[in-house]
Design an enzyme around this catalytic site. Structure first.
Site, PDB file in Angstrom:
ATOM      1  N   ILE A  39       0.813  -1.213   0.000  1.00 30.44           N
ATOM      2  CA  ILE A  39       0.000   0.000   0.000  1.00 30.44           C
ATOM      3  C   ILE A  39       0.850   1.269   0.000  1.00 30.44           C
ATOM      4  O   ILE A  39       0.710   2.118  -0.870  1.00 30.44           O
ATOM      5  CB  ILE A  39      -0.973   0.020   1.212  1.00 30.44           C
ATOM      6  CG1 ILE A  39      -1.956  -1.151   1.090  1.00 30.44           C
ATOM      7  CG2 ILE A  39      -1.711   1.346   1.262  1.00 30.44           C
ATOM      8  CD1 ILE A  39      -2.858  -1.323   2.300  1.00 30.44           C
ATOM      9  N   SER A  40       1.729   1.398   0.967  1.00 28.30           N
ATOM     10  CA  SER A  40       2.526   2.626   1.008  1.00 28.30           C
ATOM     11  C   SER A  40       3.737   2.436   1.902  1.00 28.30           C
ATOM     12  O   SER A  40       3.842   1.455   2.629  1.00 28.30           O
ATOM     13  CB  SER A  40       1.690   3.789   1.540  1.00 28.30           C
ATOM     14  OG  SER A  40       1.420   3.581   2.912  1.00 28.30           O
ATOM     15  N   SER A  41       4.622   3.408   1.854  1.00 34.02           N
ATOM     16  CA  SER A  41       5.787   3.329   2.725  1.00 34.02           C
ATOM     17  C   SER A  41       6.107   4.710   3.258  1.00 34.02           C
ATOM     18  O   SER A  41       5.613   5.718   2.770  1.00 34.02           O
ATOM     19  CB  SER A  41       6.986   2.780   1.966  1.00 34.02           C
ATOM     20  OG  SER A  41       7.406   3.728   1.010  1.00 34.02           O
ATOM     21  N   TYR A  44       8.770   5.238   8.713  1.00 31.06           N
ATOM     22  CA  TYR A  44       8.502   4.243   9.755  1.00 31.06           C
ATOM     23  C   TYR A  44       8.648   2.814   9.239  1.00 31.06           C
ATOM     24  O   TYR A  44       8.896   1.894   9.981  1.00 31.06           O
ATOM     25  CB  TYR A  44       7.059   4.426  10.239  1.00 31.06           C
ATOM     26  CG  TYR A  44       6.104   4.311   9.079  1.00 31.06           C
ATOM     27  CD1 TYR A  44       5.622   3.071   8.696  1.00 31.06           C
ATOM     28  CD2 TYR A  44       5.782   5.434   8.303  1.00 31.06           C
ATOM     29  CE1 TYR A  44       4.826   2.943   7.584  1.00 31.06           C
ATOM     30  CE2 TYR A  44       4.983   5.301   7.201  1.00 31.06           C
ATOM     31  CZ  TYR A  44       4.509   4.056   6.835  1.00 31.06           C
ATOM     32  OH  TYR A  44       3.742   3.923   5.723  1.00 31.06           O
ATOM     33  N   ARG A  46       6.741  -0.028   6.114  1.00 30.45           N
ATOM     34  CA  ARG A  46       5.874  -0.240   4.958  1.00 30.45           C
ATOM     35  C   ARG A  46       4.518  -0.803   5.385  1.00 30.45           C
ATOM     36  O   ARG A  46       4.413  -1.472   6.401  1.00 30.45           O
ATOM     37  CB  ARG A  46       6.545  -1.210   3.988  1.00 30.45           C
ATOM     38  CG  ARG A  46       7.986  -0.833   3.680  1.00 30.45           C
ATOM     39  CD  ARG A  46       8.675  -1.860   2.810  1.00 30.45           C
ATOM     40  NE  ARG A  46       8.203  -1.829   1.432  1.00 30.45           N
ATOM     41  CZ  ARG A  46       8.567  -0.892   0.552  1.00 30.45           C
ATOM     42  NH1 ARG A  46       9.398   0.066   0.916  1.00 30.45           N
ATOM     43  NH2 ARG A  46       8.115  -0.923  -0.681  1.00 30.45           N
ATOM     44  N   VAL A  47       3.506  -0.531   4.555  1.00 33.95           N
ATOM     45  CA  VAL A  47       2.168  -1.034   4.860  1.00 33.95           C
ATOM     46  C   VAL A  47       1.678  -1.942   3.727  1.00 33.95           C
ATOM     47  O   VAL A  47       1.829  -1.614   2.554  1.00 33.95           O
ATOM     48  CB  VAL A  47       1.166   0.125   5.058  1.00 33.95           C
ATOM     49  CG1 VAL A  47      -0.206  -0.417   5.390  1.00 33.95           C
ATOM     50  CG2 VAL A  47       1.639   1.058   6.156  1.00 33.95           C
ATOM     51  N   ASP A 165      -0.919  14.466  15.601  1.00 35.09           N
ATOM     52  CA  ASP A 165      -0.574  14.417  14.182  1.00 35.09           C
ATOM     53  C   ASP A 165      -1.812  14.230  13.310  1.00 35.09           C
ATOM     54  O   ASP A 165      -1.811  13.423  12.381  1.00 35.09           O
ATOM     55  CB  ASP A 165       0.446  13.312  13.907  1.00 35.09           C
ATOM     56  CG  ASP A 165       1.137  13.492  12.558  1.00 35.09           C
ATOM     57  OD1 ASP A 165       1.084  14.616  12.016  1.00 35.09           O
ATOM     58  OD2 ASP A 165       1.696  12.511  12.040  1.00 35.09           O
TER      59      ASP A 165
END
Lengths: 432, 410
Positions: A39-41, A44, A46-47, A165
């Site tokens: 999905i994304s990075s 932190y 990666r997802v 945040d």
């Protein structure tokens, strides 16, 4: 009684037996989930999108924290403060409007947090409207999204958690239109802190969503910083672009926090120059003199809202944007605001009023460009690694083409809850 | 969450019963001549955590959290199959992070090596940071990522704390968002505070410190431990007890029934009585009068028999501790108690302490020392290793050492 080897182990590594027992008992991530895609990075880690191998076959988002490396070798260097925070807080909370943590798997020097999956996020909805539909978000959707966001925030604040945040990329929406606040990586418990809040993280909240008291260098702040961010998010939903889009002044070489002149200017241009009458304590803040040197402006928020938000919605926004944190609405007060009593009343499904073609597309998943981040079935040998890499790619390709049918402009940008990256660059320092 | 214990992981997953704990120690007792030694080990480990915590300048609450982590780890593990020393270091390291006052891993490693090596002759503590970080990983896993712990200190300060923090050694930094607007307390009367004298409040605090030398934090919710500590303080703290007795003597003539039992007395007649039902503010003149402490305690919405049980267990801990010879430290309420019992002051609870302590000393062949316990631990582990290689079935387990050595090498 003991031979040399055994007694040696007792001296050199008395936990050997324990670890091998634990490792043998532990279920691996890939035993429990099949990875559907990336999905994304961000900084932190990666997802990934993953499906449970349990009978329910539920979809999850698995956030894998970046393992620590010393050279090329992955080693243990200690779990980061932000991971500890996110894990510890998530284990205690449970609310419909907060992304729920299903489990945490610690395996092979990596931490995997398994979250419920959410198909959309605020940023993606904003993009969808500005890029694809080229129309603003309708009032019923705006109201429902804002209401649910405040509702989740009320829960966090009641539990003495400041999120610190909030921004569109961090606020998710499920396919059934339920808002889920995500990414508690910067969140903190404020009940009886052993150390003042500013001691841990010098800079909090992405610059565009940062409250004036933080910009003016306040050492003590509270939940009101989240409320300011909600105001920014609500305004961004209404106008499809960040309301205060300032340039961040970078930390200097000594890591001193600079005066955020441009960001403050962007705020003043719309809300007017704050006076001591609005905010008595402003003159005690470290950057007050710097602020006084800026050109004076009058408040034109009403004008800004005119074409964008209903009258009572504009009234709510003006109270979310109170300069004095003590006068800013609390989450509970905001939920009582008359805008939410008026028709159309907020709906539990934010998309309820939408025709199906206006609902944002599904999140795009891609092939992981760094497949080594995911553990491989029976990890170990190189050959196996390559085989499973191919498998993973094929698997990801499958789901990729599938998701493409449903959406052309999916937000590959970020899986918001998890994302530190995406279109917004993470603009804050963290305590290692 | 921060306010609601009843929905916390602490309450939902980490209050265990005695059977569970007996099960957890079932392997260990096989290697102990005297099961009583488990109690001494509890004291020993808590002292070690406290010592290491002080060297790292950790606050009392962090030390308490580390101790709870340690106890929880050993709900699932045996002393004889693990190295408690590295577990202790990892507990301190994780607790500091969980309480938002992190310390650098290399400080933990060097302080732990120094403490364990020089004072207890433990040579196995690794010098490599990554070994501690590895232990952290396993620890967090064992703790099921439940890192938020509730402590009795909070209840104590809620019930007895002075506004604006007292002069307690560990007054928490009520900074930033120091809103104590928790709404009505989720137990108790929600009204007023128990005004303890400075010395009494401190004693209650120290008694709570002492409870971490036992496994009480696994058995009982923290507010019960706090109330038991307050109760013991009311009995042991001479000026406070004198005040209570004085107040009772004064109230006596007004009592319609001769209430010799303090509870019923407190409930029946007292000017500042606090009841969960009375919504009225205390009568103005109440301020001038000494506070009705007994009434306050009786008005708490907790099970008094349970509080009494906890108090008994704390006293039992002191009795056991008396047979353990290590400098009890200045911050121990036990030190103060011992002095007082030795002076032979009257008082039922104190007499009991003395009685039990005397009985115990007589039974004991000698005081238990930390060095003795270290030897016991090492012995347990060695025997365990031997038994795992040569089980009782008589059929030795094949240990492929070549393979293991290769694995160890990388």
């Amino acid at each position: 009684m003991l031979d040399e080897w055994s007694s040696n182990i007792l001296v050199t590594d008395p936990m050997r037996v324990y670890r091998s027992k634990r490792d043998a008992a532990r279920k691996r991530v890939t035993d429990k989930y099949s990875i559907l895609g990336f999905i994304s990075s961000g900084t932190y880690g990666r997802v990934y999108k993953a499906q449970s191998k349990e009978s329910d076959g539920r979809i999850h988002a698995i956030k894998k924290f970046k393992p620590d490396k010393e050279g090329d070798v992955v080693t243990y260097t200690g779990i980061s403060q932000s991971a500890i925070r996110e894990i510890a807080l998530n284990r205690e909370i449970s609310h419909e409007n907060i992304v729920s943590l299903k489990e945490v798997i610690l395996e092979d020097k990596s931490i995997y947090m398994v979250f419920e999956y959410a198909e959309h996020d605020f940023l993606q909805v904003i993009h969808h409207h500005s890029q694809t539909l080229r129309s603003s978000i309708t009032q019923p959707v705006l109201k429902s999204l804002t209401y649910q966001l405040l509702n989740g925030l009320l829960y966090l604040h009641d539990a003495h958690i400041i999120h610190r945040d909030l921004k569109p990329a961090n606020i998710l929406i499920t396919s059934s239109g339920v808002v889920k606040i995500g990414d508690l990586g910067l969140a903190r418990l404020t009940h009886q802190p052993l150390q003042p809040l500013f001691a841990g993280d010098k800079v909090v909240v992405t610059i565009w969503y940062r409250a004036p008291e933080l910009l003016l260098g306040a050492k003590h702040y509270n939940k009101a910083v989240d409320i300011w961010a909600v105001g920014c998010v609500m305004a961004e939903l209404a106008s499809l672009r960040p309301i205060f889009k300032g340039e961040e002044a970078k930390l200097d070489s000594k890591k001193n926090v600079p005066f955020q002149k441009d960001q403050l200017l962007k705020i003043i241009e719309i809300l007017g120059t704050p006076s001591e009458r609005d905010w008595a304590k402003i003159k005690d803040l470290p950057e007050y003199q710097n602020m006084r040197r800026l050109d004076p402006f009058a408040n034109r928020l009403g004008q800004w809202c005119q074409s964008r938000i209903q009258a009572s919605g504009a009234d709510l926004l003006s109270h979310l944007f109170a300069y004095d944190p003590d006068k800013r609405l609390t989450a509970a007060e905001a939920l009582q605001h008359k805008w939410f009593q008026e028709a159309p009343q907020p709906t539990r499904n934010a998309f309820e009023s939408l025709p199906s073609h206006q609902i944002p597309p599904h999140r795009r998943i891609t092939v992981d460009d760094a497949p080594s981040m995911m553990p491989l079935p029976a990890a170990g040998s190189q050959a196996q690694a390559q085989v499973s890499q191919v498998q993973a790619t094929a698997q990801a390709n499958l789901s990729h083409s599938h998701s493409n049918q449903s959406g052309k402009a999916g937000s590959g940008a970020s899986f918001a809850s998890m994302s530190a990256g995406g279109t917004h660059t993470r603009k804050k320092a963290r305590l290692g | 969450m921060a306010t609601n214990f009843w929905s916390s992981s602490h309450y939902k997953r980490w209050i265990v019963d005695r059977a569970t704990l007996r099960q957890a120690r079932s392997d260990d007792v096989l290697y102990l001549d005297d099961p009583d030694l488990l109690g001494f080990l509890n004291i020993f480990f808590a002292n070690l955590i406290s010592k290491l915590g002080k060297k790292l300048s950790l606050r009392q609450r962090v030390i308490a959290t580390a101790t709870v982590f340690f106890r929880r780890f050993y709900v699932k593990n045996s002393y004889c199959e693990t190295d408690p020393f590295i577990v202790i270091a990892a507990c301190c390291y994780v607790a500091a992070k969980a309480e938002e006052s992190p310390v650098h891993i290399k400080n933990v490693v060097s302080e732990a090596r120094m403490l364990f090596g020089e004072e207890y002759g433990i040579k196995s503590f690794p010098s490599d940071n990554s070994k501690l970080a590895e232990m952290e990983f396993y620890l967090v896993d064992e703790l099921e990522c439940d890192l938020t712990v509730f402590h009795p200190y909070r209840t104590l300060m809620t019930l007895c704390g002075k506004e604006g923090g007292g002069s307690l050694p560990e007054a928490e930094a009520g900074e930033a968002d120091a809103d104590d607007t928790d709404g009505p307390r989720y137990w108790g009367t929600g009204e007023g505070k128990l005004e303890l004298q400075e010395g009494a409040l401190q004693m209650a605090w120290f008694i709570i410190n002492d409870t971490y030398r036992s496994e009480l934090c696994l058995f009982y919710p923290p507010h019960l431990i706090a109330i038991a500590a307050i109760y013991l303080t009311l009995v042991f703290h001479a000026p406070t007890r004198a005040a209570i007795q004085h107040a009772q003597a004064q109230a006596q003539p007004h009592a319609s029934t001769s209430a010799s039992h303090s509870h019923s007395h407190g409930q029946s007649h007292s000017p500042t009585r606090r009841s969960s039902r009375s919504a009225k503010k205390p009568h103005p003149q109440a301020h001038a009068q000494p506070q009705d402490i007994v009434g306050f305690m009786a008005g708490l919405n907790v099970s008094m028999p349970l509080v009494a049980t906890v108090a008994q267990e704390i006293i039992a801990l002191y009795a056991l501790w008396d047979r353990y010879s290590e400098d009890p430290g200045v911050e121990s309420a036990r030190a103060a108690l011992l002095q007082r019992t030795r002076k032979g002051r009257a008082g039922r609870a104190e007499a009991q302490v003395q009685q039990e302590a005397e009985g115990a000393t007589a039974a004991a062949t000698g005081a238990v020392t930390p060095m003795f316990l270290v030897q016991v631990l090492l012995g347990m582990r060695e025997q365990r290793m031997a038994d795992m290689a040569h089980p009782a079935s008589g059929r030795p387990v094949v240990v492929n050492k070549m393979l293991e050595r290769t694995q160890a090498a990388g």
